[in-house]
Design an enzyme around this catalytic site. Structure first.
Site, PDB file in Angstrom:
ATOM      1  N   ASP A  84       0.854  -1.186   0.000  1.00 16.37           N
ATOM      2  CA  ASP A  84       0.000   0.000   0.000  1.00 16.37           C
ATOM      3  C   ASP A  84       0.900   1.250   0.000  1.00 16.37           C
ATOM      4  O   ASP A  84       1.750   1.397   0.883  1.00 16.37           O
ATOM      5  CB  ASP A  84      -0.877  -0.045   1.267  1.00 16.37           C
ATOM      6  CG  ASP A  84      -1.949   1.012   1.271  1.00 16.37           C
ATOM      7  OD1 ASP A  84      -2.361   1.451   0.175  1.00 16.37           O
ATOM      8  OD2 ASP A  84      -2.396   1.391   2.381  1.00 16.37           O
ATOM      9  N   ASP A 106       3.097   4.681  -5.498  1.00 16.62           N
ATOM     10  CA  ASP A 106       2.458   5.969  -5.259  1.00 16.62           C
ATOM     11  C   ASP A 106       3.393   7.090  -5.719  1.00 16.62           C
ATOM     12  O   ASP A 106       4.229   7.574  -4.966  1.00 16.62           O
ATOM     13  CB  ASP A 106       2.139   6.097  -3.762  1.00 16.62           C
ATOM     14  CG  ASP A 106       1.510   7.441  -3.425  1.00 16.62           C
ATOM     15  OD1 ASP A 106       1.379   8.281  -4.342  1.00 16.62           O
ATOM     16  OD2 ASP A 106       1.157   7.649  -2.252  1.00 16.62           O
ATOM     17  N   GLY A 180      -7.635   8.456   7.124  1.00 21.08           N
ATOM     18  CA  GLY A 180      -7.997   8.833   8.497  1.00 21.08           C
ATOM     19  C   GLY A 180      -9.429   9.338   8.537  1.00 21.08           C
ATOM     20  O   GLY A 180     -10.113   9.375   7.496  1.00 21.08           O
ATOM     21  N   HIS A 207      -9.327   5.085  -1.968  1.00 20.11           N
ATOM     22  CA  HIS A 207      -8.540   5.110  -0.725  1.00 20.11           C
ATOM     23  C   HIS A 207      -9.315   5.888   0.330  1.00 20.11           C
ATOM     24  O   HIS A 207     -10.255   6.613   0.016  1.00 20.11           O
ATOM     25  CB  HIS A 207      -7.185   5.778  -0.970  1.00 20.11           C
ATOM     26  CG  HIS A 207      -6.193   4.867  -1.610  1.00 20.11           C
ATOM     27  ND1 HIS A 207      -5.087   4.398  -0.964  1.00 20.11           N
ATOM     28  CD2 HIS A 207      -6.171   4.298  -2.848  1.00 20.11           C
ATOM     29  CE1 HIS A 207      -4.410   3.602  -1.761  1.00 20.11           C
ATOM     30  NE2 HIS A 207      -5.039   3.522  -2.922  1.00 20.11           N
ATOM     31  N   ASN A 229     -10.187   0.730   0.187  1.00 24.88           N
ATOM     32  CA  ASN A 229      -9.156   0.561   1.221  1.00 24.88           C
ATOM     33  C   ASN A 229      -9.669   1.030   2.582  1.00 24.88           C
ATOM     34  O   ASN A 229     -10.136   2.168   2.716  1.00 24.88           O
ATOM     35  CB  ASN A 229      -7.932   1.407   0.881  1.00 24.88           C
ATOM     36  CG  ASN A 229      -7.198   0.913  -0.352  1.00 24.88           C
ATOM     37  OD1 ASN A 229      -7.714   0.080  -1.101  1.00 24.88           O
ATOM     38  ND2 ASN A 229      -6.009   1.422  -0.574  1.00 24.88           N
ATOM     39  N   ASN A 231      -8.506   1.141   6.727  1.00 26.81           N
ATOM     40  CA  ASN A 231      -7.528   0.908   7.789  1.00 26.81           C
ATOM     41  C   ASN A 231      -8.001   1.534   9.109  1.00 26.81           C
ATOM     42  O   ASN A 231      -8.222   0.852  10.103  1.00 26.81           O
ATOM     43  CB  ASN A 231      -6.158   1.488   7.388  1.00 26.81           C
ATOM     44  CG  ASN A 231      -5.069   1.143   8.389  1.00 26.81           C
ATOM     45  OD1 ASN A 231      -5.168   0.151   9.105  1.00 26.81           O
ATOM     46  ND2 ASN A 231      -4.025   1.955   8.445  1.00 26.81           N
ATOM     47  N   THR A 232      -8.220   2.857   9.092  1.00 25.55           N
ATOM     48  CA  THR A 232      -8.519   3.590  10.333  1.00 25.55           C
ATOM     49  C   THR A 232      -9.715   3.009  11.100  1.00 25.55           C
ATOM     50  O   THR A 232      -9.663   2.869  12.323  1.00 25.55           O
ATOM     51  CB  THR A 232      -8.781   5.077  10.003  1.00 25.55           C
ATOM     52  OG1 THR A 232      -7.638   5.585   9.315  1.00 25.55           O
ATOM     53  CG2 THR A 232      -9.012   5.901  11.255  1.00 25.55           C
TER      54      THR A 232
HETATM   55  P1  13P Z   1      -8.325   4.831   5.972  1.00 27.32           P
HETATM   56  O1  13P Z   1      -7.257   4.682   7.012  1.00 27.32           O
HETATM   57  O2  13P Z   1      -8.903   6.186   5.924  1.00 27.32           O
HETATM   58  O3  13P Z   1      -9.348   3.762   6.060  1.00 27.32           O
HETATM   59  O4  13P Z   1      -7.606   4.659   4.557  1.00 27.32           O
HETATM   60  C1  13P Z   1      -6.937   3.481   4.271  1.00 27.32           C
HETATM   61  C2  13P Z   1      -6.234   3.597   2.969  1.00 27.32           C
HETATM   62  O5  13P Z   1      -6.661   4.262   2.068  1.00 27.32           O
HETATM   63  C3  13P Z   1      -4.995   2.831   2.818  1.00 27.32           C
HETATM   64  O6  13P Z   1      -4.403   3.049   1.586  1.00 27.32           O
END
Ligand code: 13P
Length: 280
Positions: A84, A106, A180, A207, A229, A231-232
């Site tokens: 990523d 990227d 985020g 993203h 995507n 993560n947060t």
């Molecule tokens: P978030 O942390 O906002 O969910 O984004 C994750 C992301 O885009 C990783 O590339």
């Protein structure tokens, strides 16, 4: 089975759903994501940022861990192991050499010409080895720094130029999402998203999937987003549950219990995303 992202993302584009990309941060997260997605019978992309790769020991450690979990847990779904926001050719090469099946280069901190040059270099190396490549046009705000490009949102023209000059497999156009949690209501440019999707034959990636209201996620999928995507939101749900566990239990010290106290909340969140993305 460890696969590249080609088939799963083209299928998602064609059938109007999105494959979840969940970032992994440690062994437990990887295990929870694999178990839940296998239970739901949906393909999954495990995203590894450069920071997370360093934290976990390196790309070889991660490949070994993921392959081991797939075998030991009898995971039968297609799993893609993906870098990523790879910041350089060297990072992508290291991951590919270690067995990653997909990389994101990227180049969004550069002007388009340099973004194309670096992306093309990665595509040549990756494709010779059966590895898929995602690129970024414009700049998705939040986590990256050193931006030299004055362009923030992607344009259809730049996406076309980058695609035609590199042969990438998927594209993340910056169209208003950020990494985020959002400070206000996310303002996504759906019109350009749809135009890019209608013009390019490759799948599009969103993203910054955390904190976008459900109706906007649905609309993004309608406009052609085939990979989202996250993560947060997983970090938040996991840490809230662990915090609550520790607040209510002053005696536990076994790390398996402490880390594991976030499993249920994380798995619930994963299932919610999978259903929202219409993967299942
Ligand atoms: P978030 O942390 O906002 O969910 O984004 C994750 C992301 O885009 C990783 O590339």
């Amino acid at each position: 089975m460890l696969v590249n992202s080609k088939k799963m993302l083209l299928d998602a584009k064609e059938n109007h759903y999105a494959v979840p990309h969940f970032n992994i941060n440690d062994l437990e997260w990887t295990k929870y994501i694999l178990e839940k997605c296998n239970e739901l019978k949906v393909p999954v992309i495990l995203g590894v940022s450069e920071g997370a790769a360093k934290y976990m020991g390196g790309f070889n450690t991660i490949t070994g861990m993921v392959k081991g979990l797939i075998k030991d847990l009898n995971i039968e779904i297609p799993v893609c192991l993906h870098v990523d926001h790879g910041q350089s050719f060297e990072t992508c090469k290291k991951a590919i050499d270690a067995g990653f099946t997909s990389v994101m280069i990227d180049g969004s901190k550069y002007e388009l010409k340099e973004n194309i040059r670096i992306t093309k270099e990665v595509v040549e190396y990756a494709h010779e080895r059966g590895v898929t490549v995602e690129a970024e046009v414009g700049h998705i705000g939040g986590s990256e720094d050193n931006v030299t490009s004055s362009v923030l949102n992607a344009t259809l023209e730049d996406c076309q130029i980058l695609y035609e000059n590199t042969g990438i497999d998927s594209l993340a156009p910056a169209l208003g999402s950020v990494h985020g949690f959002y400070k206000g209501e996310p303002n996504l440019d759906f019109e350009t998203m749809k135009k890019i999707n209608d013009t390019l034959p490759i799948p599009l990636v969103l993203h910054g999937g955390s904190g976008i209201p459900d109706d906007k996620i649905t609309k993004a999928i309608e406009c052609g987003i085939a990979k989202i995507n996250v993560n947060t939101e997983l970090q938040y749900s996991w840490s809230q549950a662990v915090r609550e566990f520790l607040n209510n239990d002053s005696k536990s010290y076994d790390p398996r219990k402490v880390i594991g106290s976030g499993e249920k909340a994380m798995k619930e969140n994963i299932e919610k995303k999978v259903r929202l993305f219409k993967t299942r």
